[in-house]
Scaffold this motif. Sequence first.
Motif, PDB file in Angstrom:
ATOM      1  N   LEU A   1      -1.709  -6.823  -3.974  1.00  0.00           N
ATOM      2  CA  LEU A   1      -2.520  -6.502  -2.652  1.00  0.00           C
ATOM      3  C   LEU A   1      -3.754  -7.387  -2.666  1.00  0.00           C
ATOM      4  O   LEU A   1      -4.211  -7.951  -1.537  1.00  0.00           O
ATOM      5  CB  LEU A   1      -3.079  -4.940  -3.247  1.00  0.00           C
ATOM      6  CG  LEU A   1      -2.237  -3.753  -2.708  1.00  0.00           C
ATOM      7  CD1 LEU A   1      -2.674  -2.615  -3.571  1.00  0.00           C
ATOM      8  CD2 LEU A   1      -1.993  -3.722  -1.336  1.00  0.00           C
TER       9      LEU A   1
ATOM     10  N   PHE B   1      -3.517   4.760   4.186  1.00  0.00           N
ATOM     11  CA  PHE B   1      -4.147   5.689   3.155  1.00  0.00           C
ATOM     12  C   PHE B   1      -4.092   7.178   3.780  1.00  0.00           C
ATOM     13  O   PHE B   1      -3.717   8.103   3.166  1.00  0.00           O
ATOM     14  CB  PHE B   1      -5.446   5.173   2.682  1.00  0.00           C
ATOM     15  CG  PHE B   1      -5.342   4.704   1.423  1.00  0.00           C
ATOM     16  CD1 PHE B   1      -4.717   5.212   0.237  1.00  0.00           C
ATOM     17  CD2 PHE B   1      -5.862   3.171   1.235  1.00  0.00           C
ATOM     18  CE1 PHE B   1      -4.826   4.443  -0.855  1.00  0.00           C
ATOM     19  CE2 PHE B   1      -5.710   2.372   0.419  1.00  0.00           C
ATOM     20  CZ  PHE B   1      -5.007   3.075  -0.958  1.00  0.00           C
TER      21      PHE B   1
ATOM     22  N   GLU C   1      -1.582  -4.246  -7.817  1.00  0.00           N
ATOM     23  CA  GLU C   1      -2.893  -4.591  -7.397  1.00  0.00           C
ATOM     24  C   GLU C   1      -3.158  -6.100  -7.300  1.00  0.00           C
ATOM     25  O   GLU C   1      -3.920  -6.356  -6.409  1.00  0.00           O
ATOM     26  CB  GLU C   1      -3.936  -4.127  -8.348  1.00  0.00           C
ATOM     27  CG  GLU C   1      -3.825  -2.320  -8.570  1.00  0.00           C
ATOM     28  CD  GLU C   1      -4.895  -1.676  -9.750  1.00  0.00           C
ATOM     29  OE1 GLU C   1      -5.223  -2.516 -10.399  1.00  0.00           O
ATOM     30  OE2 GLU C   1      -4.661  -0.574  -9.792  1.00  0.00           O
TER      31      GLU C   1
ATOM     32  N   TYR D   1       1.912   1.699  -3.364  1.00  0.00           N
ATOM     33  CA  TYR D   1       0.610   2.060  -4.140  1.00  0.00           C
ATOM     34  C   TYR D   1       0.558   3.251  -4.188  1.00  0.00           C
ATOM     35  O   TYR D   1       0.394   4.327  -5.289  1.00  0.00           O
ATOM     36  CB  TYR D   1      -0.538   0.981  -3.727  1.00  0.00           C
ATOM     37  CG  TYR D   1      -1.577   1.229  -4.732  1.00  0.00           C
ATOM     38  CD1 TYR D   1      -1.419   0.562  -5.987  1.00  0.00           C
ATOM     39  CD2 TYR D   1      -2.737   1.910  -4.424  1.00  0.00           C
ATOM     40  CE1 TYR D   1      -2.648   0.687  -6.770  1.00  0.00           C
ATOM     41  CE2 TYR D   1      -3.699   2.138  -5.060  1.00  0.00           C
ATOM     42  CZ  TYR D   1      -3.821   1.541  -6.436  1.00  0.00           C
ATOM     43  OH  TYR D   1      -4.737   1.712  -7.102  1.00  0.00           O
TER      44      TYR D   1
ATOM     45  N   LEU E   1       0.594  -1.079   0.059  1.00  0.00           N
ATOM     46  CA  LEU E   1       0.112  -0.042   0.087  1.00  0.00           C
ATOM     47  C   LEU E   1       0.903   1.306  -0.069  1.00  0.00           C
ATOM     48  O   LEU E   1       0.513   2.212  -0.785  1.00  0.00           O
ATOM     49  CB  LEU E   1      -0.957   0.166   1.122  1.00  0.00           C
ATOM     50  CG  LEU E   1      -2.285  -0.835   0.966  1.00  0.00           C
ATOM     51  CD1 LEU E   1      -2.976  -0.871   2.300  1.00  0.00           C
ATOM     52  CD2 LEU E   1      -3.015  -0.304   0.032  1.00  0.00           C
TER      53      LEU E   1
ATOM     54  N   SER F   1      -5.297  -0.565   6.197  1.00  0.00           N
ATOM     55  CA  SER F   1      -5.222  -0.027   4.924  1.00  0.00           C
ATOM     56  C   SER F   1      -5.752   1.558   5.106  1.00  0.00           C
ATOM     57  O   SER F   1      -4.794   2.434   4.690  1.00  0.00           O
ATOM     58  CB  SER F   1      -6.122  -0.304   3.961  1.00  0.00           C
ATOM     59  OG  SER F   1      -5.748  -1.813   3.654  1.00  0.00           O
TER      60      SER F   1
END
Lengths: 196, 90
Positions: free
Chosen positions: A150, A191, A147, A45, A42, A187
């Motif tokens: 993940l 984020f 992705e 990402y 993440l 997550s």
Amino acid sequence: MRRKLGKRLHSLLRLSGTHGIVRRYAVVNGFDGALTMLGMLLGFYISGDIQLPTVINACLGVSVALAVSGVSSAYISEAAEQQQALESLRGAMVSDMADSAHHRAARVAPVLVALANGASPLLMGVLIMLPLWLAHFGLDLGFAPLEVALGTALLLIFLLGMFLGRVRGSSLLLSGLLTLLIAGITSLVIFLLGGA
Amino acid sequence: MARITQLLLDILKPRHPPLPEFTRQLAELQAGLRVTAEVVEIDDRTETLTVFCEGEDIDLEGITEAISGMGGSLHSIDKVQVLNDNGKHG
């Protein structure tokens, strides 16, 4: 012969009551490994345009470090625990218990626990990194490799939750969803912090 | 030849393995061996049992080794039945 050795080890751990410990360490550190990889992925990402080899090397480094940490920490703590439990049992039995499964398990269990504790996060890491490696070697996965990795991490976390549900004897689906919820909260925090 | 056909044993064992597993392990030593175990006393770490074994030709040494292997110790042999069938068959 391998099956015979496995059967003997299983019997030894069962007789001494230490069989649950190996499973517990494997699942707990496997979950640690999968969640750590999820966090790493993440992080990459949300960072945007990162080269695949950088992601692979960073994830591999973390997986190896988790494995080594898992082996060493579990061995040190479990060897001390097992020895203390054996001494306590020896006192209660007024015997050295030298021929017993408990005596042998006090030496074997820390090694098995250490291996399980080290191998589980490494295995999780390798499985989660698999899409990254496949994409790196030119295989078209249909989605962005990060992705897919993940998604693999979330799937493994769900499966670990289901396994825990089976051990507990509770609903597999609910247990899987609970671990997914933990992954979801993790997550979200990443984020929020990463976006700040 | 004289054969041991019944034994009553007084055993101290750790809580692990549990009683059914402990008894099963003893019974698996010999075909036809019937083992009955009863808890006499129990504490945090140990259990005192009386174990009754019945069979055609009980291997006492094997039973003692199996008890030690499971962490237990044989405190006393409280009853023995021995059968001498010499002459009966021949």
